[in-house]
Design a protein around this motif. Sequence first.
Motif: not given
Length: 272
Positions: A31, A33-35, A37-39, A41-42, A123
């Motif tokens: 969890q 990692y997912a958060v 990465y979302s933050v 990678s933006s 990307h």
Amino acid sequence: MEVDVLEFKVPVENNKTLFVWNIQPSHTEAQIYAVLYSVFSSFGPLYLLKVCPNAPLSPPGFYALVKFYSAAQASKAQRQTDGRPLLHSAPLKVRLSSKKTPHFLVDSSRPLSHARCLELANHCLGFNGWSSDIITLKELPPEEEEEEEGGGRRRSLRFGCLLQLSFPHHGQTSRAAAVLEDSFTCTGPDVLLQKRCRLQRMVREKALVQAFTAVLLILLGNGKVMVELKQTSDQFLPEETEGVLQVNEVSWSEIAPDEDKADDEEWDLTVS
């Protein structure tokens, strides 16, 4: 206008690496990692994001390493996430790594893997922003002679590939060549076919990686991306590509390393 330059090589500089800590154990590692990465990678493409539990003698929790391709994007991410409660009520601490990078790594120009090259190009340029074309892919005479072995024949396969990258919206092209050889014990026609197909794929990927080493992505402050080329010893002009499959010869083990091992980082980081 703010400008940043991305190269298709492994980022090793401290100004591209963020260290994140004070992550509470209220979420699972997946969890977190997912958060994260979302933050992060933006802000731009990530080369590496790794989440690890704290050392046994430290309070329960996690820390993370975030590695960008762009120093400007890493700096912006640090400024905008430090002290923010991204995962829970407690604010996270985010710092640029101050770990001293060995001199031989600072000057390193280790190219990205094939998968990383595709990821970065897609990307920044989009799936329609670039293309690759095989100019030549052929089997070459092996340097090692065949010999009999117990249970089979010792065989060598050698392939060469000349490939061109095109960036139609920028009017740029980059060419590179690669030659690979594999020696193995051939126990039947199925083994030979598998080895031949695999070596053809690997030499295509190696040529693509070599072509990307000449590419510079210029990130402009207005969000636009420009493509420029740097002259390298592995780059060819269209009129120079006749009979050039004599370059970049490497062994099988050199072009197929353990990528997970290659991406592992030292974790005794210090932060400022």
